[in-house]
Design a protein around this motif. Structure first.
Motif, mmCIF file in Angstrom:
data_model
loop_
_atom_site.group_PDB
_atom_site.id
_atom_site.type_symbol
_atom_site.label_atom_id
_atom_site.label_comp_id
_atom_site.label_asym_id
_atom_site.label_seq_id
_atom_site.Cartn_x
_atom_site.Cartn_y
_atom_site.Cartn_z
ATOM 1 N N THR A 59 9.929 0.325 -8.865
ATOM 2 C CA THR A 59 9.770 -0.886 -9.671
ATOM 3 C C THR A 59 11.098 -1.364 -10.239
ATOM 4 N N ASN B 263 8.998 13.982 -7.601
ATOM 5 C CA ASN B 263 8.137 12.830 -7.318
ATOM 6 C C ASN B 263 7.875 11.965 -8.546
ATOM 7 N N TRP C 145 9.300 8.334 -8.589
ATOM 8 C CA TRP C 145 8.937 7.253 -7.687
ATOM 9 C C TRP C 145 8.653 5.938 -8.405
ATOM 10 N N GLU C 146 7.878 5.981 -9.460
ATOM 11 C CA GLU C 146 7.483 4.717 -10.094
ATOM 12 C C GLU C 146 8.680 3.975 -10.658
ATOM 13 N N GLN D 279 2.400 1.692 -3.487
ATOM 14 C CA GLN D 279 1.424 2.183 -4.461
ATOM 15 C C GLN D 279 1.072 3.644 -4.201
ATOM 16 N N GLY D 280 1.011 4.019 -2.929
ATOM 17 C CA GLY D 280 0.742 5.414 -2.603
ATOM 18 C C GLY D 280 1.820 6.350 -3.143
ATOM 19 N N ARG E 293 2.837 10.114 -9.909
ATOM 20 C CA ARG E 293 2.077 10.402 -11.122
ATOM 21 C C ARG E 293 1.457 11.793 -11.075
ATOM 22 N N ALA E 294 1.272 12.312 -9.865
ATOM 23 C CA ALA E 294 0.751 13.671 -9.721
ATOM 24 C C ALA E 294 1.843 14.723 -9.889
ATOM 25 N N ILE F 52 3.772 5.687 -5.721
ATOM 26 C CA ILE F 52 3.652 5.684 -7.183
ATOM 27 C C ILE F 52 2.541 6.641 -7.617
ATOM 28 N N ASP F 53 1.420 6.619 -6.900
ATOM 29 C CA ASP F 53 0.328 7.547 -7.212
ATOM 30 C C ASP F 53 0.762 8.993 -7.003
ATOM 31 N N LEU F 54 1.517 9.230 -5.932
ATOM 32 C CA LEU F 54 2.035 10.569 -5.675
ATOM 33 C C LEU F 54 2.932 11.020 -6.820
ATOM 34 N N GLU G 217 0.829 -1.208 0.000
ATOM 35 C CA GLU G 217 0.000 0.000 0.000
ATOM 36 C C GLU G 217 0.862 1.255 0.000
#
Length: 314
Positions: free
Chosen positions: A236, A228, A231-232, A180-181, A187-188, A183-185, A177
């Motif tokens: 990964t 940011n 991050w992804e 993924q949080g 993408r923003a 990674i979502d951050l 979790e």
């Protein structure tokens, strides 16, 4: 795999470096449309003859004046030329739009290291048959990727390598979790400070030590920024699971007291080539960046590995 572990006492006795004066030259090279700035380190008064050479890269978010410069000078003291550089979007290689700077991209940084090898091989002060790669902390994985299958490079050394896989990523970054949080951050988007003293909010690395000390890592040249968007790609990226791609003799210096030593064991368990492993006692990750005794011991082991002739075990 042939693995030889040096004890701390043996490593202390093995230190043979002599103090040498170093001269530097600023150079630039191109990669994928970006101009990268680097520094060639040579013995003072060098006569221009071709020397065995080490390309040195450092921890994530860093610039060449930090731990890469420290180890470049150590390599020169041991008879090598050395080359450091700023990755695209960082330090003096920052000629990118602001929104794509400071991205910790394993893919881009690996490509930049390969380009650095191509570049140094053309320099008259560099013996193109004796080029080696030294990766520190996060850039260890990038260095492995850049060296694997690269006919320009003889040997590879890693100091305090951060070699992660999915299990380690989850353990460090808050489980699936948490990952993924982030990674979502990412993408923003958005850029935040990379480091600050312990307790600082809104920074990537909120702790005292190397990055908070102006005498160590908090130097004027340090961008101290984190995008940011990185991050992804970072989360990964699993270099600990891909040792089979490395086809060069390897030396690693690490410590159980430094960051994720389990990544080294995972990597070595799948590495089929010749490896030298030196595990020092009670040496932290930051100690490997600047503490004179620990830097000396690490540099001695790496230099001995690089001096070996092609095909000779370390």
């Amino acid at each position: 795999m042939n693995t030889f572990t040096l004890t701390t006492a043996a490593a202390l006795l093995a230190s043979t470096s002599a103090i040498a004066q170093v001269e530097t030259r600023t150079l630039t090279f191109e990669n994928e449309g970006a101009t990268l700035s680097g520094t060639l380190y040579l013995p003072e008064g060098h006569d221009g003859s071709a020397l065995p050479t080490v390309v040195v890269t450092g921890a994530w978010t860093t610039v060449e004046e930090q731990m890469p410069a420290t180890y470049a000078e150590e390599m020169v003291e041991r008879g090598f030329a050395a080359f450091t550089f700023d990755f695209r979007g960082w330090g003096k290689s920052g000629d990118l739009p602001q929104n794509v700077r400071f991205v910790e991209s394993p893919e881009a940084k690996t490509s930049d290291i390969r380009a650095a090898f191509d570049f140094v091989a053309t320099l008259p002060e560099v013996d193109p048959t004796r080029i080696n790669g030294l990766g520190i902390c996060a850039s260890a994985g990038y260095m492995v990727d850049a060296v694997a299958g690269n006919d320009l490079v003889n040997r590879i050394g890693l100091v305090a390598p951060w070699l992660q896989n999915e299990e380690i990523v989850n353990a460090v970054y808050g489980g699936t979790e948490g990952v993924q949080g982030l990674i979502d951050l990412g993408r923003a988007g958005g850029i935040i400070p990379a480091a600050g003293p312990a307790g600082t909010e809104g920074v990537l690395m909120p702790f005292d030590g190397y990055y908070a000390d102006p005498e160590l890592g908090a130097i004027p040249e340090y961008d101290n920024q984190w995008n940011n968007a990185g991050w992804e790609g970072w989360l990964t990226y699993h270099p600990a699971d891909n040792p089979a791609r490395l086809d060069k003799p390897l030396a690693i210096v690490h410590s159980e007291s430094a960051a994720i030593p389990q990544g080294v064991q995972t990597f070595l368990s799948g590495f089929v080539g010749d490896a030298t492993l030196q595990m020092l006692e009670d040496v932290t990750q930051f100690d490997f960046y600047h503490n004179p005794e620990d830097v000396t011991r690490a540099a001695d082991t790496i230099a001995e590995h690089f001096r070996a002739t092609p095909g000779q075990d370390s």
